[in-house]
Design a protein around this motif. Structure first.
Motif, PDB file in Angstrom:
ATOM      1  N   UNK A 274     -11.751  -6.073  -3.301  1.00  0.00           N
ATOM      2  CA  UNK A 274     -11.683  -7.289  -3.546  1.00  0.00           C
ATOM      3  C   UNK A 274     -11.413  -7.685  -4.158  1.00  0.00           C
ATOM      4  N   UNK A 275     -11.420  -8.114  -4.863  1.00  0.00           N
ATOM      5  CA  UNK A 275     -10.653  -8.924  -6.285  1.00  0.00           C
ATOM      6  C   UNK A 275      -9.053  -7.987  -6.969  1.00  0.00           C
ATOM      7  N   UNK A 276      -9.909  -6.687  -7.636  1.00  0.00           N
ATOM      8  CA  UNK A 276      -9.031  -6.249  -7.929  1.00  0.00           C
ATOM      9  C   UNK A 276      -8.069  -5.698  -7.084  1.00  0.00           C
ATOM     10  N   UNK A 277      -8.209  -5.528  -5.905  1.00  0.00           N
ATOM     11  CA  UNK A 277      -7.065  -5.095  -4.552  1.00  0.00           C
ATOM     12  C   UNK A 277      -6.294  -6.072  -4.535  1.00  0.00           C
ATOM     13  N   UNK A 278      -6.833  -7.447  -3.821  1.00  0.00           N
ATOM     14  CA  UNK A 278      -6.263  -8.867  -3.383  1.00  0.00           C
ATOM     15  C   UNK A 278      -5.281  -9.490  -4.999  1.00  0.00           C
ATOM     16  N   UNK A 279      -5.757  -9.058  -5.652  1.00  0.00           N
ATOM     17  CA  UNK A 279      -5.135  -9.416  -6.998  1.00  0.00           C
ATOM     18  C   UNK A 279      -3.192  -8.826  -6.855  1.00  0.00           C
ATOM     19  N   UNK A 280      -3.665  -7.154  -7.218  1.00  0.00           N
ATOM     20  CA  UNK A 280      -3.069  -6.366  -7.574  1.00  0.00           C
ATOM     21  C   UNK A 280      -1.983  -6.258  -6.390  1.00  0.00           C
ATOM     22  N   UNK A 281      -2.822  -6.513  -5.285  1.00  0.00           N
ATOM     23  CA  UNK A 281      -1.539  -6.395  -3.624  1.00  0.00           C
ATOM     24  C   UNK A 281      -0.597  -8.385  -4.306  1.00  0.00           C
ATOM     25  N   UNK A 282      -1.306  -9.504  -4.182  1.00  0.00           N
ATOM     26  CA  UNK A 282      -0.534 -10.212  -4.515  1.00  0.00           C
ATOM     27  C   UNK A 282       0.706 -10.203  -5.821  1.00  0.00           C
ATOM     28  N   UNK A 283       0.205  -9.566  -6.865  1.00  0.00           N
ATOM     29  CA  UNK A 283       1.414  -8.968  -7.981  1.00  0.00           C
ATOM     30  C   UNK A 283       2.449  -8.436  -7.071  1.00  0.00           C
ATOM     31  N   UNK A 284       1.770  -8.051  -6.853  1.00  0.00           N
ATOM     32  CA  UNK A 284       2.593  -6.469  -6.265  1.00  0.00           C
ATOM     33  C   UNK A 284       4.277  -7.308  -5.682  1.00  0.00           C
TER      34      UNK A 284
END
Lengths: 159, 104
Positions: free
Chosen positions: A22-32
């Motif tokens: 949830x946290x790592x994936x969400x962060x990676x998606x926003x950054x992408x």
């Protein structure tokens, strides 16, 4: 306390991975998405068309094939969400953003390659989507998609 | 060798057709990459190892197609299409095909 953790190791692992996803994936998606938006703005002046009979007003010196591809994977949390969604049916938002990111990234990489070759336009854009890496995630099937974007870059004469 | 995915080579005329040429390659990923991809599957995001692998394989398929066109006496391949299929667990087939032509 330790005993409870050990007895329910599977459950704790599941929850832990979901939280991590949830946290790592969400962060990676926003950054992408931020990076995609920035690069799209930068490359907006390089037109890409999905038709083959729109020609630029300038003469064309040479043309070449340009491709861009990316493999993107979904995170653990969203995979759980998607499998829950399977019970009720309806829109699977988690996968919508996954394929959206993959397509836009692939097109951007293709445009970057076209720009490096000095192109003024890309004709006949085609997009292919494939599911890859099944063996990395046998039980759940779909987890990552590959998108390849390709087209013909038209390069104007120098000078 | 000029490669395009439109039915002509812009700015040039086709003087001879040689028919379909194709190139394909089947690749398996190596275990290390697969394990890394397994971890990456948890947090999501780009699987760089796979991206590179598929990119290399696609280039190989295009190279084989171009090679076939060259042996026919062509100097360009038009209307190129790509296709991907997973033939077996962990292996992917990358396939490219097009029409070999001679342009002037």
């Amino acid at each position: 306390m330790l005993e409870i953790v050990l007895n329910n190791l599977g459950l704790f692992l599941f929850v832990g991975l979901a939280v991590l996803g949830y946290f790592a994936g969400g962060l990676a998606e926003r950054r992408h998405y931020r990076s995609i938006r920035e690069r799209e703005a930068e490359l907006v002046h390089l037109p890409v068309v999905s038709s083959e009979d729109i020609l630029p007003d300038r003469p064309v010196a040479r043309s070449c094939l340009v491709t861009g591809s990316v493999v993107v994977s979904i995170d653990y949390f969203k995979r759980i969400l998607a499998s829950l969604r399977n019970l009720f049916g309806g829109r699977v938002g988690a996968y919508e953003t996954l394929v959206d990111r993959a397509r836009r990234e692939a097109v951007l990489r293709m445009k970057e390659q076209a720009r490096r070759r000095g192109a003024c336009m890309v004709l006949n854009l085609r997009l292919e989507t494939a599911v890859v890496g099944r063996s990395a995630d046998k039980k759940r099937g779909l987890g990552s998609v590959e998108v390849v974007a390709y087209g013909t870059a038209l390069v104007p004469p120098r000078g | 060798m000029i490669l395009t995915n439109v039915s002509t080579v812009p700015g040039k005329t086709i003087v001879e057709h040689f028919g379909i040429v194709q190139g394909s390659t089947v690749r398996a990923k190596h275990v290390g990459r697969d394990i890394m991809a397994g971890f990456k599957n948890l947090v999501g995001g780009e699987l760089k190892g796979y991206t590179e692998l598929l990119q290399e394989s696609r280039e190989e398929a295009v190279r084989r197609m171009a090679e076939q066109a060259r042996t026919l006496g062509a100097n360009a391949v038009v209307n190129i299409r790509f296709a991907t299929s997973s033939v077996a667990q962990g292996a992917a087939e990358l396939f490219a095909y097009g029409t070999a032509v001679r342009v002037e």
